[in-house]
Design a protein around this motif. Structure first.
Motif, PDB file in Angstrom:
ATOM      1  N   GLY A 247       0.808  -1.209   0.000  1.00 56.09           N
ATOM      2  CA  GLY A 247       0.000   0.000   0.000  1.00 56.09           C
ATOM      3  C   GLY A 247       0.838   1.254   0.000  1.00 56.09           C
ATOM      4  N   GLU A 248       0.175   2.361   0.245  1.00 59.70           N
ATOM      5  CA  GLU A 248       0.829   3.667   0.245  1.00 59.70           C
ATOM      6  C   GLU A 248       0.808   4.255   1.644  1.00 59.70           C
ATOM      7  OE1 GLU A 248       2.329   5.360  -2.248  1.00 59.70           O
ATOM      8  OE2 GLU A 248       2.016   3.675  -3.633  1.00 59.70           O
ATOM      9  N   THR A 249       1.934   4.865   2.009  1.00 61.01           N
ATOM     10  CA  THR A 249       2.019   5.559   3.284  1.00 61.01           C
ATOM     11  C   THR A 249       2.478   6.982   3.041  1.00 61.01           C
ATOM     12  OG1 THR A 249       3.168   5.652   5.419  1.00 61.01           O
ATOM     13  CG2 THR A 249       4.360   4.638   3.600  1.00 61.01           C
ATOM     14  N   ASN A 250       2.028   7.900   3.870  1.00 62.31           N
ATOM     15  CA  ASN A 250       2.438   9.298   3.729  1.00 62.31           C
ATOM     16  C   ASN A 250       3.782   9.574   4.371  1.00 62.31           C
ATOM     17  OD1 ASN A 250       0.137  10.140   2.327  1.00 62.31           O
ATOM     18  ND2 ASN A 250      -1.026  10.351   4.235  1.00 62.31           N
ATOM     19  N   ASP A 251       4.322   8.579   5.065  1.00 64.31           N
ATOM     20  CA  ASP A 251       5.605   8.749   5.734  1.00 64.31           C
ATOM     21  C   ASP A 251       6.714   8.740   4.695  1.00 64.31           C
ATOM     22  OD1 ASP A 251       7.740   8.843   7.389  1.00 64.31           O
ATOM     23  OD2 ASP A 251       7.413   6.910   8.359  1.00 64.31           O
ATOM     24  N   LYS A 252       7.344   9.888   4.482  1.00 63.14           N
ATOM     25  CA  LYS A 252       8.408   9.997   3.499  1.00 63.14           C
ATOM     26  C   LYS A 252       9.768  10.146   4.167  1.00 63.14           C
ATOM     27  CE  LYS A 252       5.517  12.057  -0.110  1.00 63.14           C
ATOM     28  NZ  LYS A 252       4.270  12.091   0.639  1.00 63.14           N
ATOM     29  N   SER A 253       9.896   9.660   5.374  1.00 65.55           N
ATOM     30  CA  SER A 253      11.178   9.701   6.056  1.00 65.55           C
ATOM     31  C   SER A 253      11.494   8.329   6.612  1.00 65.55           C
ATOM     32  CB  SER A 253      11.160  10.734   7.195  1.00 65.55           C
ATOM     33  OG  SER A 253      10.280  10.330   8.218  1.00 65.55           O
ATOM     34  N   ASP A 254      12.760   8.061   6.762  1.00 62.46           N
ATOM     35  CA  ASP A 254      13.172   6.832   7.407  1.00 62.46           C
ATOM     36  C   ASP A 254      14.477   7.062   8.156  1.00 62.46           C
ATOM     37  OD1 ASP A 254      15.029   6.928   5.394  1.00 62.46           O
ATOM     38  OD2 ASP A 254      14.379   5.113   4.378  1.00 62.46           O
ATOM     39  N   THR A 255      14.906   6.051   8.867  1.00 68.48           N
ATOM     40  CA  THR A 255      16.112   6.149   9.676  1.00 68.48           C
ATOM     41  C   THR A 255      17.205   5.310   9.050  1.00 68.48           C
ATOM     42  OG1 THR A 255      14.808   6.453  11.692  1.00 68.48           O
ATOM     43  CG2 THR A 255      17.095   5.756  11.966  1.00 68.48           C
ATOM     44  N   VAL A 256      18.379   5.896   8.925  1.00 66.91           N
ATOM     45  CA  VAL A 256      19.528   5.170   8.395  1.00 66.91           C
ATOM     46  C   VAL A 256      20.719   5.386   9.319  1.00 66.91           C
ATOM     47  CG1 VAL A 256      18.804   5.272   5.984  1.00 66.91           C
ATOM     48  CG2 VAL A 256      20.180   7.123   6.924  1.00 66.91           C
TER      49      VAL A 256
END
Length: 392
Positions: A247-256
């Motif tokens: 699906g689609e999520t509005n979260d456009k950030s992640d942790t690296v």
């Protein structure tokens, strides 16, 4: 952002993951035909609809020279098959897979090799895959890697993994669940047992999850567009399946993670070699920066961006392929555009185009490997190839 969530509340095996991801495609039968066209020696894929605990899903069977091994046999009792990693690489290299898929397949086997080496106390070069190295396991790993490439999710989230309980019979005797190789692969991954007796997560399933998961945890907030149920062979009091949700999520950030080291005693060739090994290991990004070091010596900062769960792997690669005696770690957040890959049918063959959008911007870029292939075949420049494609 396209997100894939894998519910592993009943563990995971290669065939279950294949079936769950297959149900997310618009035409599963066409993909099965493509798998069979790979001509993995002696292997045929077949899908069937089955029902467990009132839930309908897909089961994938893999036959090798017309016969199908039992689930216990396919993961643990391969005394008559002794394929080395070199032989696995040879087989995979002749399947004509996309470059990324081939790297994914070998990376998954790399995880299994490291686990077997640790468990049996022998060098990696001495490992022979009597447990997971035969054709049906190659089929499972290749199928999942191809499906992940086809789905191309921007984020892969995996639930805590139910590994089962009790004991399992394998080529080396009776072992506790999770089997030693599975337990080693799932280091730093949230796992749990329970009242269900039996092995729910196999070494192949564990390695696939470890390789593709960007993080382990709860299902993200997402608008689901497709749901797949990949059924295992065995029956338990709970539905024996992996559930995949796309699906689609509005979260456009992640942790690296950013892993860094400084070196002043490596040649340019050695640094380039180390960079290649880090990329082959699955790094998000690797780059170098010229710096000044002690005693006014010129040096190089080597920085790797990777997933949090791959921390130990990349620390090991940095120590193995550089001269550093220390690695620094920083946890960072990044903001990313929504990404998807389009495939264009042209007179020169298929050309992939990466499309990115978000934050008020939109951009597209043709896949370099595809442009390069056409340019070499037609003996023209890359710019001319792009102009030709855009004029179609």
């Amino acid at each position: 952002m396209k997100a894939l969530y894998l519910d592993c509340s009943m563990g995971a095996a290669g065939d279950m993951l294949t079936a769950a991801l297959l149900e997310l495609l618009p035409d599963p039968d066409e993909f099965i035909a493509r798998l069979n066209a790979l001509s993995i020696p002696g292997v045929r894929f077949r899908k069937e609809t089955v029902t467990k605990c009132g839930i309908s899903g897909t089961h994938i069977s893999v036959t090798v020279h017309g016969g199908e091994e039992s689930e216990d046999m396919r993961e643990h009792n391969r005394e008559h098959h002794h394929s080395s990693m070199r032989e696995i690489e040879h087989i995979v290299s002749h399947l004509n897979l996309p470059e990324k898929v081939e790297k994914d397949v070998l990376a998954v086997y790399g995880l299994i090799t490291q686990a077997e080496s640790h468990v049996h106390g022998v060098p990696v070069t001495d490992i022979h895959f009597h447990e997971v190295g035969t054709m049906d396991a190659i089929a499972d790993v290749t199928a999942v890697c191809l499906l992940m490439n086809e789905l191309a999710p921007d984020e892969v989230v995996v639930s805590p993994v139910h590994v089962g309980s009790g004991q399992v019979k394998c080529a080396h005797g009776i072992l506790s669940v999770p089997a030693p190789a599975t337990a080693y692969i799932l280091k730093d991954v949230p796992i749990y047992g329970g009242s269900i007796k039996g092995e729910l997560c196999t070494p192949t399933g564990a390695a696939l999850l470890k390789h593709f998961a960007m993080r382990f945890g709860d299902m993200p907030v997402m608008k689901t567009s497709a749901i797949g149920y990949g059924m295992g062979k065995k029956d338990f009091e709970a539905a024996n399946c992996v559930r995949a949700m796309l699906g689609e999520t509005n979260d456009k950030s992640d942790t690296v993670l950013e892993l860094s080291c400084n070196v002043d005693d490596m040649t340019a060739e050695a640094i380039a070699f180390a960079t290649e090994r880090l990329f082959e290991g699955g790094a998000n990004e690797v780059y170098t920066v010229p710096i000044g070091m002690k005693k006014s010596r010129p040096g190089t900062l080597i920085r790797v961006m990777c997933k949090e769960q791959d921390r130990e792997k990349f620390i090991g690669l940095l120590f193995r392929h550089t001269t550093t005696i220390g690695v620094r770690e920083a946890v960072t957040h990044r903001y990313v555009l929504d990404r998807r890959i389009e495939t264009l049918n042209t007179p020169y063959g298929e050309v992939r185009r990466k499309v990115s959008s978000g934050y008020g911007v939109s951009r597209a870029k043709y896949e370099y490997d595809d442009l390069s292939r056409i340019a070499k075949e037609r003996n023209i420049s890359l710019d001319d190839v792009k102009k030709d494609i855009e004029s179609l």
